[in-house]
Design a protein around this motif. Sequence first.
Motif, PDB file in Angstrom:
ATOM      1  N   CYS A 167      -2.341 -14.073  -5.539  1.00 29.26           N
ATOM      2  CA  CYS A 167      -1.667 -13.147  -6.450  1.00 29.26           C
ATOM      3  C   CYS A 167      -1.889 -13.543  -7.914  1.00 29.26           C
ATOM      4  O   CYS A 167      -1.703 -12.730  -8.817  1.00 29.26           O
ATOM      5  CB  CYS A 167      -0.170 -13.101  -6.145  1.00 29.26           C
ATOM      6  SG  CYS A 167       0.212 -12.320  -4.560  1.00 29.26           S
ATOM      7  N   CYS A 218      -0.817 -11.529  -1.392  1.00 27.30           N
ATOM      8  CA  CYS A 218      -1.472 -10.373  -1.978  1.00 27.30           C
ATOM      9  C   CYS A 218      -2.769 -10.095  -1.230  1.00 27.30           C
ATOM     10  O   CYS A 218      -3.216 -10.893  -0.403  1.00 27.30           O
ATOM     11  CB  CYS A 218      -1.765 -10.598  -3.467  1.00 27.30           C
ATOM     12  SG  CYS A 218      -0.288 -10.550  -4.516  1.00 27.30           S
ATOM     13  N   LYS A 267      -8.673  -4.066  -7.508  1.00 30.27           N
ATOM     14  CA  LYS A 267      -7.285  -4.291  -7.898  1.00 30.27           C
ATOM     15  C   LYS A 267      -6.552  -5.143  -6.879  1.00 30.27           C
ATOM     16  O   LYS A 267      -6.692  -4.951  -5.670  1.00 30.27           O
ATOM     17  CB  LYS A 267      -6.582  -2.938  -8.055  1.00 30.27           C
ATOM     18  CG  LYS A 267      -5.176  -3.025  -8.610  1.00 30.27           C
ATOM     19  CD  LYS A 267      -4.599  -1.628  -8.776  1.00 30.27           C
ATOM     20  CE  LYS A 267      -3.182  -1.672  -9.329  1.00 30.27           C
ATOM     21  NZ  LYS A 267      -2.607  -0.315  -9.494  1.00 30.27           N
ATOM     22  N   VAL A 268      -5.773  -6.111  -7.358  1.00 32.01           N
ATOM     23  CA  VAL A 268      -4.935  -6.931  -6.482  1.00 32.01           C
ATOM     24  C   VAL A 268      -3.690  -6.134  -6.115  1.00 32.01           C
ATOM     25  O   VAL A 268      -3.008  -5.603  -6.991  1.00 32.01           O
ATOM     26  CB  VAL A 268      -4.549  -8.257  -7.167  1.00 32.01           C
ATOM     27  CG1 VAL A 268      -3.581  -9.041  -6.287  1.00 32.01           C
ATOM     28  CG2 VAL A 268      -5.794  -9.076  -7.456  1.00 32.01           C
ATOM     29  N   GLU A 269      -3.400  -6.054  -4.822  1.00 32.58           N
ATOM     30  CA  GLU A 269      -2.278  -5.252  -4.334  1.00 32.58           C
ATOM     31  C   GLU A 269      -1.284  -6.129  -3.568  1.00 32.58           C
ATOM     32  O   GLU A 269      -1.665  -7.170  -3.024  1.00 32.58           O
ATOM     33  CB  GLU A 269      -2.783  -4.139  -3.403  1.00 32.58           C
ATOM     34  CG  GLU A 269      -3.803  -3.221  -4.021  1.00 32.58           C
ATOM     35  CD  GLU A 269      -4.293  -2.171  -3.041  1.00 32.58           C
ATOM     36  OE1 GLU A 269      -3.515  -1.822  -2.125  1.00 32.58           O
ATOM     37  OE2 GLU A 269      -5.434  -1.712  -3.189  1.00 32.58           O
ATOM     38  N   ALA A 300      -6.782  -7.635  -1.548  1.00 34.54           N
ATOM     39  CA  ALA A 300      -7.672  -6.833  -2.388  1.00 34.54           C
ATOM     40  C   ALA A 300      -8.778  -6.260  -1.507  1.00 34.54           C
ATOM     41  O   ALA A 300      -9.091  -6.780  -0.433  1.00 34.54           O
ATOM     42  CB  ALA A 300      -8.260  -7.680  -3.511  1.00 34.54           C
ATOM     43  N   HIS A 319      -4.261 -11.570 -10.378  1.00 33.37           N
ATOM     44  CA  HIS A 319      -3.843 -10.249 -10.883  1.00 33.37           C
ATOM     45  C   HIS A 319      -4.338 -10.049 -12.314  1.00 33.37           C
ATOM     46  O   HIS A 319      -4.337 -10.996 -13.099  1.00 33.37           O
ATOM     47  CB  HIS A 319      -2.319 -10.169 -10.808  1.00 33.37           C
ATOM     48  CG  HIS A 319      -1.774  -8.838 -11.221  1.00 33.37           C
ATOM     49  ND1 HIS A 319      -1.743  -7.758 -10.376  1.00 33.37           N
ATOM     50  CD2 HIS A 319      -1.231  -8.425 -12.402  1.00 33.37           C
ATOM     51  CE1 HIS A 319      -1.202  -6.735 -11.015  1.00 33.37           C
ATOM     52  NE2 HIS A 319      -0.882  -7.118 -12.241  1.00 33.37           N
ATOM     53  N   PRO A 320      -4.806  -8.849 -12.748  1.00 34.38           N
ATOM     54  CA  PRO A 320      -4.746  -7.613 -11.954  1.00 34.38           C
ATOM     55  C   PRO A 320      -5.979  -7.356 -11.088  1.00 34.38           C
ATOM     56  O   PRO A 320      -5.971  -6.488 -10.257  1.00 34.38           O
ATOM     57  CB  PRO A 320      -4.629  -6.526 -13.025  1.00 34.38           C
ATOM     58  CG  PRO A 320      -5.416  -7.079 -14.177  1.00 34.38           C
ATOM     59  CD  PRO A 320      -5.195  -8.566 -14.143  1.00 34.38           C
ATOM     60  N   TYR A 321      -7.091  -8.136 -11.283  1.00 34.51           N
ATOM     61  CA  TYR A 321      -8.307  -7.864 -10.522  1.00 34.51           C
ATOM     62  C   TYR A 321      -8.751  -9.114  -9.768  1.00 34.51           C
ATOM     63  O   TYR A 321      -8.641 -10.241 -10.273  1.00 34.51           O
ATOM     64  CB  TYR A 321      -9.436  -7.355 -11.429  1.00 34.51           C
ATOM     65  CG  TYR A 321      -9.144  -6.010 -12.031  1.00 34.51           C
ATOM     66  CD1 TYR A 321      -9.262  -4.859 -11.267  1.00 34.51           C
ATOM     67  CD2 TYR A 321      -8.728  -5.894 -13.349  1.00 34.51           C
ATOM     68  CE1 TYR A 321      -8.970  -3.615 -11.810  1.00 34.51           C
ATOM     69  CE2 TYR A 321      -8.430  -4.657 -13.902  1.00 34.51           C
ATOM     70  CZ  TYR A 321      -8.554  -3.514 -13.125  1.00 34.51           C
ATOM     71  OH  TYR A 321      -8.259  -2.297 -13.658  1.00 34.51           O
ATOM     72  N   SER A 322      -9.267  -8.887  -8.555  1.00 37.71           N
ATOM     73  CA  SER A 322      -9.725  -9.990  -7.716  1.00 37.71           C
ATOM     74  C   SER A 322     -11.150 -10.377  -8.074  1.00 37.71           C
ATOM     75  O   SER A 322     -11.793  -9.766  -8.921  1.00 37.71           O
ATOM     76  CB  SER A 322      -9.667  -9.567  -6.245  1.00 37.71           C
ATOM     77  OG  SER A 322     -10.633  -8.560  -5.992  1.00 37.71           O
TER      78      SER A 322
END
Length: 306
Positions: free
Chosen positions: A209, A196, A220-222, A198, A212-215
Amino acid sequence: MKPRTSKNYQEEVLKKYRREKGGEMSGYLSTPTCSQIRDACIYLLNSRKEKKDDYILVRFFEFKSGDINIRDIENFGLGKFKAIEKFLKGEIKHTSTKNINLISWLIDFQPRPYEEFLKSNGSTHPYETDEQVPDHTNPPQTSEAPISPPEEEDLKKRRRLIITISIIFASLLMIMLILKPSLFNSNPIPNNENHCMAWADSLYVEVSCTSHPYSDFGTKVEPMDRVKLNSFKKVEVTMATDFFSEDEKPLIWYFKTKGGEMEFFTAPGLHPITGETLRKITPYIIETYVPLHINNTDSFLPRNQE
């Protein structure tokens, strides 16, 4: 009267240009550049159209649809006008037939194009030329010898063989693409918690990863995108920055915040924070918002990133 040749044609066109400095187009052609030559073509497109001019334009600009329009000329690479610029400036002594035909159109040289120049002297056979110009108005009559049955059967076998080889090759290519990570990557990235990324202030970084959902950066973690990871960055720019490539394609994209601050990026796409579409750089934006010089600062990156 001496026979008319490609050399004569180029000499006559160049003589008229030097005498009149482009005539009606002197504002563009007296000191020509690639962009000025293109702009002259755009200006004349709808005002100078004689019987043979469509042939000159279609041959030079290679209009695929057959329709001559301004947009195709605007998108035409400036580098393709370079030989014309050098010829008019005397930096080269000869140029191609399609180039000299375009020059003849720009300066309203008569008769044009090259083959009409030959016909005006009563020529009935081709003279020396760097390109063979087909006559689209009267295509030559050709006769083909009939193919015998054995030859026809042999031709069919060859076609079937080519089709079979093409199918096999396409199938192998698809298999290789599917198996590419295991075939070409000696250290493939496993499909685990490290796959993942960010946004970290000015670039993307790899993150776990599991965050998730935020680093840890509050972004946002993508899913991992190696192209974006390596090429998408926020940068500071000055007037010395290369904003366009040699073929005038943008190298920088921008975003204007609600507070009026300008942010610049090295690739197109969506803003990593707001999700809004970035806009490609324009001369107006450069003149209005880009400073002459700035002090570079380091991008923010926490030391203890995962």
